[in-house]
Design a protein around this motif. Structure first.
Motif, mmCIF file in Angstrom:
data_model
loop_
_atom_site.group_PDB
_atom_site.id
_atom_site.type_symbol
_atom_site.label_atom_id
_atom_site.label_comp_id
_atom_site.label_asym_id
_atom_site.label_seq_id
_atom_site.Cartn_x
_atom_site.Cartn_y
_atom_site.Cartn_z
ATOM 1 N N ARG A 1 0.812 -1.213 0.000
ATOM 2 C CA ARG A 1 0.000 0.000 0.000
ATOM 3 C C ARG A 1 0.849 1.268 0.000
ATOM 4 N NH1 ARG A 1 -3.226 -0.911 4.790
ATOM 5 N NH2 ARG A 1 -3.424 -3.130 4.517
ATOM 6 N N SER A 2 2.040 1.224 0.562
ATOM 7 C CA SER A 2 2.882 2.425 0.594
ATOM 8 C C SER A 2 3.831 2.491 -0.599
ATOM 9 C CB SER A 2 3.671 2.487 1.895
ATOM 10 O OG SER A 2 4.576 1.411 1.970
ATOM 11 N N ASP A 3 3.548 1.725 -1.641
ATOM 12 C CA ASP A 3 4.274 1.760 -2.923
ATOM 13 C C ASP A 3 5.740 1.397 -2.794
ATOM 14 O OD1 ASP A 3 1.954 2.486 -4.243
ATOM 15 O OD2 ASP A 3 2.336 4.635 -3.993
ATOM 16 N N GLN A 4 6.080 0.473 -1.941
ATOM 17 C CA GLN A 4 7.461 0.030 -1.800
ATOM 18 C C GLN A 4 7.907 -0.806 -2.999
ATOM 19 O OE1 GLN A 4 9.608 0.737 0.798
ATOM 20 N NE2 GLN A 4 8.026 2.157 1.455
ATOM 21 N N PHE A 5 6.962 -1.391 -3.721
ATOM 22 C CA PHE A 5 7.299 -2.275 -4.833
ATOM 23 C C PHE A 5 6.975 -1.648 -6.190
ATOM 24 C CE2 PHE A 5 6.206 -5.162 -1.280
ATOM 25 C CZ PHE A 5 7.446 -5.720 -1.109
ATOM 26 N N GLU A 6 6.811 -0.346 -6.251
ATOM 27 C CA GLU A 6 6.401 0.298 -7.495
ATOM 28 C C GLU A 6 7.514 0.349 -8.527
ATOM 29 O OE1 GLU A 6 3.465 1.515 -8.773
ATOM 30 O OE2 GLU A 6 2.666 0.357 -7.108
ATOM 31 N N ASP A 7 8.717 0.737 -8.132
ATOM 32 C CA ASP A 7 9.797 0.955 -9.094
ATOM 33 C C ASP A 7 10.957 0.023 -8.768
ATOM 34 O OD1 ASP A 7 11.300 1.941 -11.110
ATOM 35 O OD2 ASP A 7 11.737 3.858 -10.157
ATOM 36 N N LEU A 8 10.847 -1.211 -9.207
ATOM 37 C CA LEU A 8 11.885 -2.194 -8.916
ATOM 38 C C LEU A 8 13.065 -2.088 -9.871
ATOM 39 C CD1 LEU A 8 9.655 -5.303 -8.196
ATOM 40 C CD2 LEU A 8 10.752 -3.789 -6.559
ATOM 41 N N GLU A 9 12.855 -1.522 -11.048
ATOM 42 C CA GLU A 9 13.912 -1.440 -12.055
ATOM 43 C C GLU A 9 14.910 -0.328 -11.767
ATOM 44 O OE1 GLU A 9 14.438 -3.525 -14.613
ATOM 45 O OE2 GLU A 9 12.825 -4.717 -13.757
ATOM 46 N N ARG A 10 14.476 0.766 -11.179
ATOM 47 C CA ARG A 10 15.348 1.927 -10.993
ATOM 48 C C ARG A 10 16.535 1.605 -10.099
ATOM 49 N NH1 ARG A 10 15.110 6.381 -7.181
ATOM 50 N NH2 ARG A 10 13.358 5.263 -6.305
ATOM 51 N N GLN A 11 16.320 0.889 -9.013
ATOM 52 C CA GLN A 11 17.425 0.594 -8.106
ATOM 53 C C GLN A 11 18.460 -0.304 -8.776
ATOM 54 O OE1 GLN A 11 18.007 2.024 -5.230
ATOM 55 N NE2 GLN A 11 16.173 3.246 -5.544
ATOM 56 N N GLY A 12 18.013 -1.217 -9.617
ATOM 57 C CA GLY A 12 18.962 -2.055 -10.334
ATOM 58 C C GLY A 12 19.748 -1.278 -11.370
ATOM 59 N N MET A 13 19.128 -0.290 -11.971
ATOM 60 C CA MET A 13 19.806 0.512 -12.980
ATOM 61 C C MET A 13 20.745 1.534 -12.348
ATOM 62 S SD MET A 13 18.904 -0.740 -15.775
ATOM 63 C CE MET A 13 19.352 0.424 -17.015
ATOM 64 N N ASN A 14 20.519 1.926 -11.114
ATOM 65 C CA ASN A 14 21.408 2.879 -10.445
ATOM 66 C C ASN A 14 22.824 2.344 -10.350
ATOM 67 O OD1 ASN A 14 19.525 4.846 -10.107
ATOM 68 N ND2 ASN A 14 19.066 4.354 -7.983
ATOM 69 N N VAL A 15 22.972 1.068 -10.209
ATOM 70 C CA VAL A 15 24.302 0.475 -10.130
ATOM 71 C C VAL A 15 25.023 0.642 -11.461
ATOM 72 C CG1 VAL A 15 25.534 -1.675 -9.790
ATOM 73 C CG2 VAL A 15 23.559 -1.171 -8.389
ATOM 74 N N LEU A 16 24.309 0.479 -12.545
ATOM 75 C CA LEU A 16 24.922 0.575 -13.858
ATOM 76 C C LEU A 16 25.179 2.019 -14.283
ATOM 77 C CD1 LEU A 16 22.761 -2.095 -15.662
ATOM 78 C CD2 LEU A 16 25.057 -2.380 -14.742
ATOM 79 N N LEU A 17 24.340 2.945 -13.858
ATOM 80 C CA LEU A 17 24.428 4.323 -14.314
ATOM 81 C C LEU A 17 25.160 5.232 -13.337
ATOM 82 C CD1 LEU A 17 20.784 4.662 -15.665
ATOM 83 C CD2 LEU A 17 22.852 4.107 -16.932
ATOM 84 N N ASP A 18 25.784 4.713 -12.325
ATOM 85 C CA ASP A 18 26.435 5.513 -11.303
ATOM 86 C C ASP A 18 27.668 6.247 -11.828
ATOM 87 O OD1 ASP A 18 26.579 6.502 -8.717
ATOM 88 O OD2 ASP A 18 28.100 5.017 -8.171
ATOM 89 N N ASP A 19 28.254 5.816 -12.932
ATOM 90 C CA ASP A 19 29.458 6.443 -13.470
ATOM 91 C C ASP A 19 29.205 7.842 -14.005
ATOM 92 O OD1 ASP A 19 30.683 3.329 -14.809
ATOM 93 O OD2 ASP A 19 30.950 4.224 -12.840
ATOM 94 N N ASP A 20 27.963 8.209 -14.287
ATOM 95 C CA ASP A 20 27.653 9.536 -14.800
ATOM 96 C C ASP A 20 27.634 10.588 -13.703
ATOM 97 O OD1 ASP A 20 27.409 8.421 -17.277
ATOM 98 O OD2 ASP A 20 25.232 8.203 -17.164
ATOM 99 N N ASP A 21 27.737 10.174 -12.466
ATOM 100 C CA ASP A 21 27.698 11.084 -11.330
ATOM 101 C C ASP A 21 29.041 11.803 -11.212
ATOM 102 O OD1 ASP A 21 26.972 12.393 -9.060
ATOM 103 O OD2 ASP A 21 27.204 10.649 -7.738
#
Length: 68
Positions: free
Chosen positions: A27-47
């Protein structure tokens, strides 16, 4: 046999708590965006902060050169 009279209600309470926590998470949308956290690992080099952390300590920075 007498220990089952104590263990079964305790197990039922644990199951009720686990189900309540699961429904709260849904109900508190903890499972709404499961893909973003996995992609953060791959896209962290742009930081830009990540590039600063990866510099070797022997490499002088612009601040070191200006203060000399």
């Amino acid at each position: 046999m007498e220990s089952l009279y104590l263990l079964i209600p305790i197990a039922i309470v644990f199951v009720i708590i686990a189900v309540a926590v699961f429904f709260w998470a849904v109900r508190s949308d903890q499972f709404e965006d499961l893909e973003r956290q996995g992609m953060n690992v791959l896209l962290d080099d742009d930081d830009p902060k990540a590039k600063h952390r990866n510099k070797s300590p022997t490499q002088p920075t612009n601040d070191d050169e200006q203060s000399s």
